[in-house]
Motif scaffolding. Structure first.
Motif, mmCIF file in Angstrom:
data_model
loop_
_atom_site.group_PDB
_atom_site.id
_atom_site.type_symbol
_atom_site.label_atom_id
_atom_site.label_comp_id
_atom_site.label_asym_id
_atom_site.label_seq_id
_atom_site.Cartn_x
_atom_site.Cartn_y
_atom_site.Cartn_z
ATOM 1 N N ASP A 242 0.705 -1.036 0.005
ATOM 2 C CA ASP A 242 0.066 0.128 -0.161
ATOM 3 C C ASP A 242 0.914 1.273 0.187
ATOM 4 O O ASP A 242 0.258 2.243 -0.646
ATOM 5 N N GLN A 243 1.870 1.081 0.650
ATOM 6 C CA GLN A 243 2.751 2.484 0.680
ATOM 7 C C GLN A 243 3.302 2.728 -0.564
ATOM 8 O O GLN A 243 3.410 3.934 -0.971
ATOM 9 N N MET A 244 3.744 1.871 -1.485
ATOM 10 C CA MET A 244 4.134 2.276 -2.678
ATOM 11 C C MET A 244 3.079 2.746 -3.834
ATOM 12 O O MET A 244 3.056 3.565 -4.478
ATOM 13 N N TYR A 245 1.939 1.922 -3.611
ATOM 14 C CA TYR A 245 0.660 2.687 -4.289
ATOM 15 C C TYR A 245 0.217 4.119 -4.034
ATOM 16 O O TYR A 245 -0.009 4.892 -4.700
ATOM 17 N N GLN A 246 0.296 4.197 -2.716
ATOM 18 C CA GLN A 246 0.162 5.519 -2.201
ATOM 19 C C GLN A 246 1.296 6.819 -2.725
ATOM 20 O O GLN A 246 0.754 7.733 -3.178
ATOM 21 N N TRP A 247 2.297 6.403 -2.854
ATOM 22 C CA TRP A 247 3.392 7.218 -3.142
ATOM 23 C C TRP A 247 3.604 7.538 -4.697
ATOM 24 O O TRP A 247 3.657 8.586 -5.189
ATOM 25 N N PHE A 248 3.428 6.439 -5.406
ATOM 26 C CA PHE A 248 3.761 6.411 -6.742
ATOM 27 C C PHE A 248 2.771 6.106 -7.762
ATOM 28 O O PHE A 248 2.962 6.195 -9.161
ATOM 29 N N SER A 249 1.408 5.780 -7.478
ATOM 30 C CA SER A 249 0.441 5.678 -8.432
ATOM 31 C C SER A 249 -0.019 7.133 -8.626
ATOM 32 O O SER A 249 0.293 8.168 -8.069
ATOM 33 N N LEU A 250 -0.916 7.195 -9.729
ATOM 34 C CA LEU A 250 -1.286 8.344 -10.303
ATOM 35 C C LEU A 250 -2.640 8.637 -9.595
ATOM 36 O O LEU A 250 -3.586 8.086 -10.068
ATOM 37 N N TRP A 251 -2.684 9.670 -8.773
ATOM 38 C CA TRP A 251 -4.024 9.900 -7.875
ATOM 39 C C TRP A 251 -4.621 11.177 -8.636
ATOM 40 O O TRP A 251 -3.897 12.136 -9.498
#
Length: 247
Positions: free
Chosen positions: A27-36
């Motif tokens: 989840d930490q990777m998705y929070q930091w590096f996904s496009l929100w």
């Protein structure tokens, strides 16, 4: 198997490293590096690039990296490393912009409907920031409008697919008569036929919401990457720029 070209090799390495890190830290990777979505508190500018190296699972990264190698290698050999990098990241950024633009339309449509009913925008954003929503919203606007509104805010985009769709378009325009052997089609299909059909399916799925390619797909990111890839190829060919190598 042909020797990996420089750009393809480095892109494969970085994507695989990101995938391994995502498996470890989740989840930490998705929070930091996904496009929100830009109004989401998780949004950061670097995500316009970093999301290209994030993937949602082994099949996702596997298919994307295979397509990158299969269709990107002949383009890099023709263009050179630097030109391929420029094209790849330009298509990926174009995909991110189109995807975000469509999400902005969905978000604005839903927000306008809720605000017009008397709910303040501040209150709505506060609910969304807490990872929640109000079931009463579905009585104010259509289910499709609210689903798109919530999805645009809450669902981040991941994957190299947008950039790779640009690569597919460039491959199809450069090698239109190349015959592609596909697992789900028993006969070879020429690139000039297969690639437009694939993009058309994404456009159909994006517009109608009826996905023929599976769920959880950012169809407009694919279309955006293809569109930017086409524009670059058209410009380069028109200006006799396509044959120049950037080593």
């Amino acid at each position: 198997m042909a020797r990996l070209t420089d750009a393809i090799k480095h892109l494969l390495i970085v994507n695989i490293l990101f995938f391994v890190a995502t498996e470890l830290y989740g989840d930490q990777m998705y929070q930091w590096f996904s496009l929100w979505f830009p109004k989401n508190e998780n949004f950061e500018l670097w995500q316009l690039v970093s999301h290209m190296f994030m993937h949602g699972g082994l099949m996702h990264v596997g298919f994307n990296m295979y397509a990158l190698w299969a269709f990107g290698t002949p383009l890099e050999r023709m263009w050179g490393r630097n030109k391929f990098f420029f094209f790849y990241f330009s298509a990926g950024l174009g995909a991110a912009l189109i995807h975000t633009g469509v999400n902005y339309f969905y978000f604005t449509q839903g927000m306008d409907a809720l605000v017009s009913s008397g709910i303040s925008e501040t209150e709505i954003l506060k609910v969304l920031a807490n990872g929640q929503y109000n079931t009463d919203w579905y009585s104010i606007a259509s289910k499709n409008t609210i689903d798109n509104f919530l999805g645009s805010y809450n669902t981040p985009a991941v994957g190299a697919s947008g950039a790779i769709y640009g690569v597919l378009v460039a491959f199809g325009m450069s090698y239109p008569n190349s015959e592609l052997f596909l697992m789900f089609i028993p006969v070879p299909v020429k690139a000039k036929y297969f690639i437009p059909v694939l993009i058309g399916l994404d456009l159909f799925s994006g517009v109608t919401g009826f996905s023929l390619l599976g769920g959880g797909i950012a169809h407009f990111a694919h279309v955006g990457g293809a569109l930017f890839g086409f524009i670059m190829m058209w410009y380069w060919k028109k200006n006799q720029f396509n044959g120049n190598r950037w080593n």
